[in-house]
Each structure stands twice: as C-alpha cells, then as structure tokens.
Design an enzyme around this catalytic site. Structure first.
Site, mmCIF file in Angstrom:
data_model
loop_
_atom_site.group_PDB
_atom_site.id
_atom_site.type_symbol
_atom_site.label_atom_id
_atom_site.label_comp_id
_atom_site.label_asym_id
_atom_site.label_seq_id
_atom_site.Cartn_x
_atom_site.Cartn_y
_atom_site.Cartn_z
ATOM 1 N N HIS A 194 1.737 60.439 20.338
ATOM 2 C CA HIS A 194 1.206 61.649 20.515
ATOM 3 C C HIS A 194 0.905 61.906 21.999
ATOM 4 O O HIS A 194 0.142 60.981 22.514
ATOM 5 C CB HIS A 194 -0.071 62.067 19.745
ATOM 6 C CG HIS A 194 0.136 62.029 18.304
ATOM 7 N ND1 HIS A 194 0.668 62.987 17.555
ATOM 8 C CD2 HIS A 194 -0.069 60.951 17.292
ATOM 9 C CE1 HIS A 194 0.692 62.791 16.387
ATOM 10 N NE2 HIS A 194 0.154 61.588 16.161
ATOM 11 N N HIS A 237 8.259 60.040 16.622
ATOM 12 C CA HIS A 237 8.094 59.031 15.228
ATOM 13 C C HIS A 237 9.551 58.813 15.208
ATOM 14 O O HIS A 237 10.724 59.016 15.094
ATOM 15 C CB HIS A 237 7.778 59.921 14.030
ATOM 16 C CG HIS A 237 8.012 59.165 12.648
ATOM 17 N ND1 HIS A 237 9.042 59.703 12.040
ATOM 18 C CD2 HIS A 237 7.427 58.128 12.325
ATOM 19 C CE1 HIS A 237 8.996 58.565 10.832
ATOM 20 N NE2 HIS A 237 7.984 57.692 11.083
ATOM 21 N N ASN A 294 11.133 54.981 12.830
ATOM 22 C CA ASN A 294 10.900 53.714 12.020
ATOM 23 C C ASN A 294 12.339 53.305 11.506
ATOM 24 O O ASN A 294 13.332 54.001 11.312
ATOM 25 C CB ASN A 294 10.151 54.591 10.612
ATOM 26 C CG ASN A 294 10.050 53.460 9.378
ATOM 27 O OD1 ASN A 294 10.681 53.614 8.506
ATOM 28 N ND2 ASN A 294 9.525 52.228 9.599
ATOM 29 N N HIS A 335 4.057 74.195 1.776
ATOM 30 C CA HIS A 335 2.903 75.070 1.694
ATOM 31 C C HIS A 335 2.749 76.196 2.998
ATOM 32 O O HIS A 335 2.353 77.134 2.679
ATOM 33 C CB HIS A 335 1.548 74.441 1.330
ATOM 34 C CG HIS A 335 1.193 73.852 2.634
ATOM 35 N ND1 HIS A 335 1.697 72.499 2.814
ATOM 36 C CD2 HIS A 335 0.405 73.941 3.476
ATOM 37 C CE1 HIS A 335 1.273 71.861 3.894
ATOM 38 N NE2 HIS A 335 0.245 72.816 4.318
#
Lengths: 280, 280
Positions: free
Chosen positions: A108, A118, A120, A181
């Site tokens: 961040h 990000h 990984n 959502h």
C-alpha cells in the site's frame, strides 16, 4: 511429504525472491526506512510444522514511498483436517499430508498516484503437486499507460508458458478479484492461476518468470509516480479504494478466510489489510 | 404472509422507534447537522417486496458528535429461496413465505471517548413468528462506569421478560460479538437475542422495552463524554478499534454476509462500516 525432492529448489527460489523484492523496494524507498524481518516457527506439536519470515516496512513522513508493505516467505508441511482434505486435489490419497511453500506480497503506497500491488507465488504438494499465484494492480487513480505496462510485463512469462496462458490467467484474475456486492473489480487486474498440474519444470519456469516479471511490471510505476504531487482529494480517493480492498480481503479472499478459520498466523494473514481506509 | 394481523402494530412501533432515535440523536448533535432520510422500495418484480427508510447523519468539524450514524427502518416480505428456507424456523411449512420488519442502528462517534454503539430489533414471521435483536457498546477507550450504566439500563427490559433473561442475553451477546482470530471481543457487550418464540405480547413487550432502554443506556454516555478533550493518540486508538469492527462485520456478521450474498441493498448493509479505520 516434507522430503519431496522438489522442495529444496522451490524453497531456495522462494527465499531468494523474497530477498530480491525487499532489495528492490528498499532501493525505491526515499525515507531511509528499511524492512524488518521477523522469522517465525510453528510450535513442535502444532498440526502444521515449518515456518517463515515476515518482512514489513512502514514508511512515514513526507519522503515515504511504501506506507505499508509486507513480503512474506513461508514453507510449511503437515496434515490437512479430513474435512478440508476433501477439497484439495490429491490430499485424500496422501491421507491429508501436504507441504506448501510460497511468497506473498501486498504493498500500500504513500502516494495515491502509485498503485497498490499484490503478488503471490506458491508450490503445494499432496499426492499431486502444482504451482499457483499471480500479481495484480490496484490503483486509486488509474493511468492507462501504467496499466498497459503492468499487463505487458506480466504477459512475457505467460507467453513462454503457452500461447493461451496470458489470456487465460488475465481473465482468471478479473474473475477472482471482483466484488459482486459492489459490481466492481478490486483493481485493474493482472494474472492469476492455480492448480497448474504441469510437469514440474514447466510450472516452475512460469513461477520463476512471474517473480522476475513482477519487479519489471511494478518498480517502474513506483519510480514514475512516487514524486507526483497529490492533494487531499487524491488521498481520499485512495482511502476509499482501500476500503474496497479491505472488503474484498475480508469477505471473499480464500487465503484470508481459510487462514483465519484454521488458526493461522493472524498478524501475517491480515498484513494484507490497508494501513488506513474510509467508507462513505 | 404480508397480511399477518401482527404486522400493523409492529410496523408502527418500528417506524416510531426510528423517529424517536433520530430525534434523540439530533438533540445531541452540536454541529447543527441533521439526519437525511432516504425512502427506498423494492422493484415490483423483485423476489422480495416492501421497502424502508434509511436515515444517516455525518457530522464534520470541531463540533461534530456523530461522525457517521445510520438508523434504518425496513419492512419487507416475500419468498426465501428453497435452499435458504431450510435454515429458517417455520419457513419450510410456509413454502418460504416470510415477512420481516425492524430497525437497525450503528453509530460511530467523532470523539473517541464516546463509545460506538449498535442496536437492532426485528420481527420475523414464517409459519412461526419471533422477535430478535439487542444492543452492544464498542468503546475505543473503555470507562467502567459507562459500561456499567449501559448494562444496567439494558437489564431492565430483560428483567421484565424473565428472571434469567438478562444473564442469558448478555452471554449471548458476548459469544456473538467475538473475533476468534484476534481472541478478543468486539466491544464490551450488551444484550443479544434471537428466535424468541414467546407468545407475541411477551416478546413484543421485550422489544419495546429494549427500544426504550437503548436511549436511556446510550444517550447519557454521549452527553457525558462528547466534550472530553482528546489527543491524536486517542483518535488513533479509535481508528484501530474501528479496524476490528470492520473485520467483525465483514468476516463474521450473519446479517452482513447474508445480505450481500442474497443481493440486498449494499449501501444500506454496509452502512455499519466505520467512516475510517486503521490497521497496524
């Protein structure tokens, strides 16, 4: 399981990747702040054995570049609970035995013009073995050329993997990092892949390529944007975006929910949460 | 279902409760800010019918008392999906038909010496009918006398309900508002109850009592602490606590997760999230 012949080479790669990222990020950090490395080890009688090194850097002040970044290496082995083993490829045949080794990173950034990121990469073995991982970008203030650069850099190791790999991994990323959502994507995407049951060398080459490409994809964006002047409105937009980031990680991220529900290292798991967030 | 003989009296109570809370909170708000009421209505062909009124107030500036507060009233009816109906008492026997009416409230306060608070009362009917709800306090800087006052005020309607009701509802609250991954409680508790299959009058008296007691329990704490001077450290402690609050609501809260997964009103559901949060 822990004496898998592939483990030493994977572990060496992961440890090296963690250190390369740390070095590259410290070189970009103008405040003089450096990473703090914290080794950890599971207790002798824990259901999971092994350990790792969490490395975090939190820069403050006007020269700060990385507001909060964590680069975690871990290498663990043990036995999945029977209920959980059912959901993991090859785990029923290994009586739940597994080992897993990976590097996980979330950054961040202090300057809202620099995107959050990000990355990984991981190797998991049960009676089967596969690589998984990816990298994706979350700008608060998107720049088309930054997004294009990021995608182009990550396309390279995918193209070496197979002609359709980049399109497939890019779409997989868009589908995974989506907030239903809100009806919106977490960021501008990147690549995501899992359960790649290639032969070891083919999969390992991909993951090594992604590790390499990640720094090429992200570090130039830091360099390009870290001195761009910003306003309180820009920082506000970043904090709103961070609220969405927290929503995704707590509501949907499989790693976060699985980790917390199985008694993982809470601090290491929630290292991905933003340093600050705003909801309106 | 929607023509249940109990619906008019419940709906009138809930509407009145929303307005009473709004009036009491506006009387405490020193900045001159008032609530904004937004009526909403489900579309004619939606699987759920009905609507409600969201009421929010966001005060800013040095005189702000309520940094972010939402007081929502809703009254809906419809048909639970078959899969979900299995989990709801009496819904199999009503072919999934239900109605539900309630008030839900979350307040995040400007002054970190004033605790955050949550309150909810609801009536749900399928082929069965029950009341649920509760109220709980989340201080960033706990004061023993505030906590004691809050618990004592909420004990009153519980004592009228039954000799063991307060102990039972208090423990239920402690168990529900707990963050297992942190090993810590969300706040200092209060009361929580659900599926109370009392006769209607007995249950309704409890919920009416809780609505009454809530204002007695909370408003004096606002009055007592809203002018207490605070430092950046106090505000920082509040923001850390708010991070935990966001974690609970997104990771565990049944209402939040159910609402988002069934396509509820995202803005109304996530109104409970804090205005700001920090993770260290």
């Amino acid at each position: 399981m822990n004496d898998s012949p592939t483990r030493p080479v994977v572990e060496t790669f992961m440890r090296t990747l963690q250190n390369r990222v740390i070095t590259a990020f410290e070189a970009q950090e103008d405040s003089g702040t450096t990473f703090t490395r914290t080794p950890w080890q599971k207790e002798a009688n824990a259901p999971m054995q092994g350990g790792g090194i969490t490395a975090t850097m939190k820069a403050t002040g006007s020269k700060a570049v990385f507001e909060k970044v964590g680069v975690n290496f871990s290498c663990v082995h043990g036995q999945f609970a029977p209920q959980f083993a059912k959901e993991i490829p090859g785990a029923a045949e290994s009586d739940g035995a597994f080992w897993a080794c990976g590097v996980s990173l979330v950054a961040h950034m202090a300057n809202p013009h620099v995107p959050g990121v990000h990355m990984n990469v991981r190797r998991i073995e049960t009676s089967k073995g596969w690589f998984g991982g990816g990298a994706d970008l979350t700008p608060a203030i998107p720049y088309d050329d930054d997004t294009a650069h990021f995608h182009a850099a990550l396309a390279k190791p995918c193209h070496a993997h197979g002609p359709h790999s980049h399109a497939r991994f890019k779409q997989w990323c868009d589908e995974y990092f989506f907030l239903p959502h809100r009806g919106e994507a977490r960021g501008v995407g990147g690549i995501f892949f899992d359960y790649l049951e290639d032969d070891f060398d083919h999969g390992f080459a991909l993951v090594q390529g992604v590790g390499e490409a990640f720094l090429e994809a992200f570090v130039p964006l830091v360099e390009r944007r870290k001195h761009t002047p910003y306003t309180a409105e820009h920082k506000h937009a970043q904090n709103l975006k961070r609220g969405r980031y927290a929503e995704f990680n707590l509501l949907y991220d499989r790693g976060t929910r699985f980790g917390l529900q199985t008694g993982g290292n809470t601090e290491a798991i929630l290292m991905s949460l933003p340093p600050t967030a705003i909801w309106e």
